[in-house]
Enzyme design. Structure first.
Site, PDB file in Angstrom:
ATOM      1  N   LEU A 153      66.144  48.508  33.942  1.00  0.00           N
ATOM      2  CA  LEU A 153      64.998  49.358  34.285  1.00  0.00           C
ATOM      3  C   LEU A 153      63.855  48.496  34.820  1.00  0.00           C
ATOM      4  CD1 LEU A 153      64.598  52.456  34.125  1.00  0.00           C
ATOM      5  CD2 LEU A 153      63.121  52.048  32.164  1.00  0.00           C
ATOM      6  N   GLY A 154      64.162  47.708  35.865  1.00  0.00           N
ATOM      7  CA  GLY A 154      63.116  46.992  36.581  1.00  0.00           C
ATOM      8  C   GLY A 154      62.491  47.903  37.619  1.00  0.00           C
ATOM      9  N   ILE A 156      63.312  48.535  40.731  1.00  0.00           N
ATOM     10  CA  ILE A 156      64.270  49.372  41.458  1.00  0.00           C
ATOM     11  C   ILE A 156      64.841  50.450  40.548  1.00  0.00           C
ATOM     12  CG2 ILE A 156      66.527  49.379  42.585  1.00  0.00           C
ATOM     13  CD1 ILE A 156      65.745  46.602  43.750  1.00  0.00           C
ATOM     14  N   SER A 176      68.516  48.231  28.988  1.00  0.00           N
ATOM     15  CA  SER A 176      67.933  46.982  29.497  1.00  0.00           C
ATOM     16  C   SER A 176      67.773  46.032  28.321  1.00  0.00           C
ATOM     17  CB  SER A 176      66.584  47.237  30.177  1.00  0.00           C
ATOM     18  OG  SER A 176      65.661  47.792  29.258  1.00  0.00           O
ATOM     19  N   ARG A 177      67.361  44.812  28.618  1.00  0.00           N
ATOM     20  CA  ARG A 177      67.217  43.828  27.551  1.00  0.00           C
ATOM     21  C   ARG A 177      66.206  44.271  26.504  1.00  0.00           C
ATOM     22  NH1 ARG A 177      66.314  38.563  31.205  1.00  0.00           N
ATOM     23  NH2 ARG A 177      65.266  40.190  32.419  1.00  0.00           N
ATOM     24  N   ILE A 232      74.035  49.003  43.251  1.00  0.00           N
ATOM     25  CA  ILE A 232      73.110  48.544  44.291  1.00  0.00           C
ATOM     26  C   ILE A 232      72.437  47.242  43.851  1.00  0.00           C
ATOM     27  CG2 ILE A 232      72.652  50.645  45.600  1.00  0.00           C
ATOM     28  CD1 ILE A 232      70.451  49.684  42.686  1.00  0.00           C
ATOM     29  N   ARG A 234      74.262  43.605  42.190  1.00  0.00           N
ATOM     30  CA  ARG A 234      75.101  42.484  42.584  1.00  0.00           C
ATOM     31  C   ARG A 234      76.549  42.818  42.247  1.00  0.00           C
ATOM     32  NH1 ARG A 234      71.547  41.051  45.320  1.00  0.00           N
ATOM     33  NH2 ARG A 234      70.473  39.038  45.412  1.00  0.00           N
ATOM     34  N   ASP A 258      77.174  49.173  47.255  1.00  0.00           N
ATOM     35  CA  ASP A 258      76.522  48.454  48.350  1.00  0.00           C
ATOM     36  C   ASP A 258      76.812  46.961  48.251  1.00  0.00           C
ATOM     37  OD1 ASP A 258      74.742  48.353  50.672  1.00  0.00           O
ATOM     38  OD2 ASP A 258      73.349  47.295  49.335  1.00  0.00           O
ATOM     39  N   GLU A 263      81.576  39.079  48.230  1.00  0.00           N
ATOM     40  CA  GLU A 263      81.241  39.539  49.589  1.00  0.00           C
ATOM     41  C   GLU A 263      80.856  38.342  50.477  1.00  0.00           C
ATOM     42  OE1 GLU A 263      76.641  40.849  49.411  1.00  0.00           O
ATOM     43  OE2 GLU A 263      77.928  42.078  48.129  1.00  0.00           O
ATOM     44  N   HIS A 281      76.066  45.749  51.793  1.00  0.00           N
ATOM     45  CA  HIS A 281      74.881  45.116  51.205  1.00  0.00           C
ATOM     46  C   HIS A 281      73.658  45.341  52.108  1.00  0.00           C
ATOM     47  CE1 HIS A 281      73.542  41.670  48.331  1.00  0.00           C
ATOM     48  NE2 HIS A 281      72.578  42.553  48.513  1.00  0.00           N
TER      49      HIS A 281
END
Length: 323
Positions: A153-154, A156, A176-177, A232, A234, A258, A263, A281
């Site tokens: 939950l950063g 983005i 999240s952490r 979306i 890594r 994405d 890749e 990407h």
């Protein structure tokens, strides 16, 4: 006397107009392919004072050693997982990145993947083009009322949550952490628990060793045969072999990607899996985001060469500066 143009090595592809902005200020060596990169570092490594890369292209400790006068590594975009930051810190090389520059673009792309996948837009498009009008008229779920789970939950993740909760009336949970005190969303203390409570699971966490294969076979099984996976972030966060099996065995309903581990090479077995929507990407590729990333990179480079504080050091460097 004209000012000195610092030597800058650019390791990522750029459009002509954005490349020109760097060439107007710096002595640029443009080496976006693996072969050009190796040749440039071998021939001129000692001259470079700055490198512009991104999280996928990265920069290794061995490459840093081949550039003994390097002062700054500027990461184009937010993620910097393939830049060996501890090695850079040990060598006194500043590392910067671009938090906030592409948030809107990536969040929009996430919604595009969700809608394309859940409403089966690519399949319908192909069927109509093949003359299968009636066959393409399938019943597909509405987004309203579906449960969205977000891993990470950063900025983005929050932007995706805002769009889905506010625009589509979706219930939002997250893992999240740390639990966030400023959001109304439901916190889950494990990825598997979040997947079990989600219809759509979005991967929006940083890459790196700690998050590698975070979405594994157990998580995909918990998401279930009516669940959709969206990545979306890594490619390394998702176990590719487990995902291929899950798509082919009906363990999940589908995936929108994405990013892919390794890749730009994509496993053929992934490309032939059913109900997959994949893009190259490109989530961060909007004119607005690219302009913001370019401008921030230019500001960080200028600050470093003026012996001024850079605007956005990576957190590892920021913690050292504040200590």
């Amino acid at each position: 006397m004209a000012p000195v143009r610092e030597p800058l090595l650019i390791l990522i592809p750029f459009s002509a107009d954005h490349l020109a902005r760097f060439e107007a200020v710096y002595d640029v060596t443009y080496a976006p392919s693996a072969g050009e990169r190796a040749a440039a570092i071998a021939a001129k490594g000692a001259t470079f004072r700055a490198v512009l890369t991104h999280g996928t292209a990265g920069l290794s400790a061995a490459e840093m050693d081949a550039m003994p006068n390097l002062q700054i590594i500027s990461c184009y975009g937010v993620g910097y997982d393939r830049i060996e930051v501890p090695a850079a810190i040990a060598r006194g090389i500043m590392v910067t990145h671009g938090p906030g520059t592409n948030t809107g673009s990536v969040a929009d792309h996430c919604l595009a993947l969700i809608l394309s996948l859940v409403r089966r837009v690519p399949e319908s498009d192909r069927a109509v083009r093949q003359g299968q009008w009636h066959e393409a008229r399938r019943s597909t779920p509405e987004l309203g009322g579906l449960r969205l789970g977000i891993i990470g939950l950063g900025a983005i993740g929050r932007a995706v949550a805002k769009r889905c909760a506010g625009g589509f009336d979706m219930a939002v949970g997250y893992h999240s952490r740390n639990r966030a005190a400023d959001v109304p969303f439901t916190y889950h203390d494990s990825v598997e628990g979040l997947a079990r409570a989600s219809d759509i699971l979005v991967v929006a966490a940083p890459g790196g060793a700690q998050t590698r294969n975070m979405v594994n076979a157990g998580v995909l099984a918990a998401l279930g045969p009516d669940g959709y996976l969206i990545n979306i972030a890594r490619g390394s966060l998702v176990d590719t072999d487990a995902l291929i099996h899950a798509l082919n065995a009906g363990i999940i309903a589908g995936a929108g990607l994405d990013v892919v581990d390794g890749e730009p090479a994509v496993p053929p077995a992934l490309l032939t899996a059913p109900n997959l929507v994949i893009t190259p990407h490109s989530a961060a590729r909007s004119p607005t985001a690219e302009t913001q990333m370019t401008e921030l990179a230019l500001k960080n480079l200028a600050a470093r060469f003026a012996d001024a504080p850079v605007l956005t050091p990576v957190p590892e460097w920021a913690s050292l500066r504040s200590a």
